[in-house]
Scaffold this motif. Structure first.
Motif, PDB file in Angstrom:
ATOM      1  N   GLN A  47      -5.599  10.531   2.923  1.00 13.68           N
ATOM      2  CA  GLN A  47      -5.715  10.061   1.541  1.00 13.68           C
ATOM      3  C   GLN A  47      -4.413  10.364   0.816  1.00 13.68           C
ATOM      4  O   GLN A  47      -3.917  11.489   0.841  1.00 13.68           O
ATOM      5  N   TYR A  78       3.227   1.862  -2.103  1.00 11.49           N
ATOM      6  CA  TYR A  78       2.376   1.348  -1.029  1.00 11.49           C
ATOM      7  C   TYR A  78       3.210   0.667   0.049  1.00 11.49           C
ATOM      8  O   TYR A  78       2.995   0.867   1.249  1.00 11.49           O
ATOM      9  N   SER A  86       3.309   1.913   3.792  1.00 12.11           N
ATOM     10  CA  SER A  86       2.813   1.001   4.816  1.00 12.11           C
ATOM     11  C   SER A  86       3.836   0.811   5.923  1.00 12.11           C
ATOM     12  O   SER A  86       3.500   0.767   7.110  1.00 12.11           O
ATOM     13  N   ARG A 107      -4.461   2.025   9.871  1.00 12.14           N
ATOM     14  CA  ARG A 107      -5.329   0.993   9.294  1.00 12.14           C
ATOM     15  C   ARG A 107      -5.707   1.404   7.874  1.00 12.14           C
ATOM     16  O   ARG A 107      -6.229   2.505   7.666  1.00 12.14           O
ATOM     17  N   LEU A 108      -5.409   0.541   6.917  1.00  9.25           N
ATOM     18  CA  LEU A 108      -5.752   0.819   5.526  1.00  9.25           C
ATOM     19  C   LEU A 108      -7.246   0.555   5.330  1.00  9.25           C
ATOM     20  O   LEU A 108      -7.723  -0.558   5.530  1.00  9.25           O
ATOM     21  N   VAL A 161      -8.501   0.988  -1.097  1.00  8.12           N
ATOM     22  CA  VAL A 161      -7.637   1.198  -2.255  1.00  8.12           C
ATOM     23  C   VAL A 161      -8.547   1.499  -3.435  1.00  8.12           C
ATOM     24  O   VAL A 161      -9.389   0.681  -3.793  1.00  8.12           O
ATOM     25  N   LEU A 221      -4.911   5.695  -1.849  1.00  8.51           N
ATOM     26  CA  LEU A 221      -4.980   4.898  -0.621  1.00  8.51           C
ATOM     27  C   LEU A 221      -5.638   5.732   0.464  1.00  8.51           C
ATOM     28  O   LEU A 221      -5.348   6.919   0.608  1.00  8.51           O
ATOM     29  N   TRP A 224      -6.308   5.830   4.592  1.00 11.43           N
ATOM     30  CA  TRP A 224      -5.861   5.275   5.871  1.00 11.43           C
ATOM     31  C   TRP A 224      -6.554   5.977   7.024  1.00 11.43           C
ATOM     32  O   TRP A 224      -6.921   7.143   6.939  1.00 11.43           O
TER      33      TRP A 224
END
Length: 337
Positions: free
Chosen positions: A264, A273, A277, A286-287, A290, A295, A297
């Motif tokens: 997180q 972001y 990313s 892998r997201l 939101v 974020l 992941w």
């Protein structure tokens, strides 16, 4: 509070627009890393034989940028080292230089198939404190504005390292490899670098030899490099330093320490972001969600390797709070800008 769950039903039109903006921004920022796959090699002569030699050398240079262990590759990679054309997008001659552009997707796929550890993320910004003495004279500090600094900048471009050189004003000339660490810290605070590379080079009349120390937070490495002149010494030294860094930051697909981690990150905006990313793509992240500026992941990684990459982005690790504190493990990490 805006929330997006990526395993939920199809998102609405505004949400699709937001995701499109995120992806476009990530794509635009990714251009800054394109030079990683562009290599310039000297061309001894303008003929097919020398061109093949330069293409092979360019692929070797790219391998050294991407992995700390290129010698562990199998036969498939050995064949590409002899003829890297299948991975090349384009190449061209510029005076005595061959400029080669490799395809990132094909290159990374090939290296992953070989099981090699890969370093494809951000590079730390290193302040290079290069002191050089000739024929027994006192060591002089090489500064950013001096003509001799061109050799270091060219070597850094070749080895794909981000470096800074000091101003080398009177307040800095007194520093030496024997200087206390606190003095080094005070002297380098003005440059806001991620790490420090201290080089003590000496010319004995036959060659240049340099003892160097690399410091990145609590992590350190050191070595000795030799060159016939400043250009060859700088290239060899930065190659050896980059290999030490690659061993530090490379993502090893066969690591026994790899875990499934939920990450997180708070304090995100569009630009952050995109940068995050780009970095996490190397981890096959892998997201998941939101939620406002947070974020979430899912990542497969060695936790310490992931921490090193996030710290390089100047993210701060946070302790788990509330109910999450009771379940806090290395499988769930919290970071914030």
């Amino acid at each position: 509070m805006m929330s997006i769950f990526f395993n939920s039903p199809p998102v609405t039109h505004p949400m699709r627009l937001l995701l499109a903006l995120l992806l476009c921004l990530a794509s635009s920022l990714a251009q800054s890393m394109d030079d990683l796959y562009q290599v310039n090699e000297p061309l001894a002569a303008d003929n097919d034989s020398e061109q093949r030699i330069a293409l092979s050398a360019a692929f070797d240079t790219l391998l050294l940028r991407l992995t700390p262990n290129p010698r562990l590759a199998g036969e498939a990679l050995s064949a590409l080292r002899q003829n890297p054309q299948p991975l090349i997008v384009r190449y061209g001659k510029q005076e005595q230089t061959l400029s080669v552009e490799f395809d990132p997707t094909s290159t990374l796929r090939t290296l992953r198939e070989q099981g090699l550890p890969l370093w494809t993320g951000q590079r730390p910004l290193l302040l290079v404190w290069w002191m050089e003495s000739r024929y027994g004279e006192n060591a002089a500090l090489l500064g950013d504005a001096q003509p001799d600094s061109a050799a270091l900048l060219q070597a850094a471009q070749h080895r794909f390292l981000k470096i800074l050189l000091p101003l080398a004003d009177l307040s800095e000339q007194w520093l030496s490899p024997e200087t206390e660490p606190d003095a080094w810290l005070q002297a380098t605070e003005r440059y806001h670098s991620d790490g420090l590379l201290i080089v003590n080079a000496a010319d004995n009349g036959r060659q240049l030899e340099a003892r160097w120390q690399l410091q990145l937070d609590e992590w350190q490495a050191s070595g000795t490099s030799i060159g016939i002149d400043r250009e060859s010494l700088a290239d060899m030294l930065l190659l050896e330093a980059s290999q030490q860094l690659a061993a530090r930051f490379a993502i090893n697909p066969s690591s026994t320490d790899e875990q499934t981690i939920t990450l997180q990150v708070a304090g995100a905006n569009l630009e952050r972001y995109a940068a995050l990313s780009r970095t996490l793509a190397a981890f096959s992240a892998r997201l998941l969600q939101v939620d406002g500026d947070k974020l979430l992941w899912q990542i497969h990684s060695d936790p310490n390797t992931l921490r090193a990459h996030l710290k390089l982005m100047h993210l701060q690790e946070l302790p788990a709070s509330g109910e999450a504190a009771a379940e806090a493990t290395d499988n769930r990490l919290y970071f914030s800008w």
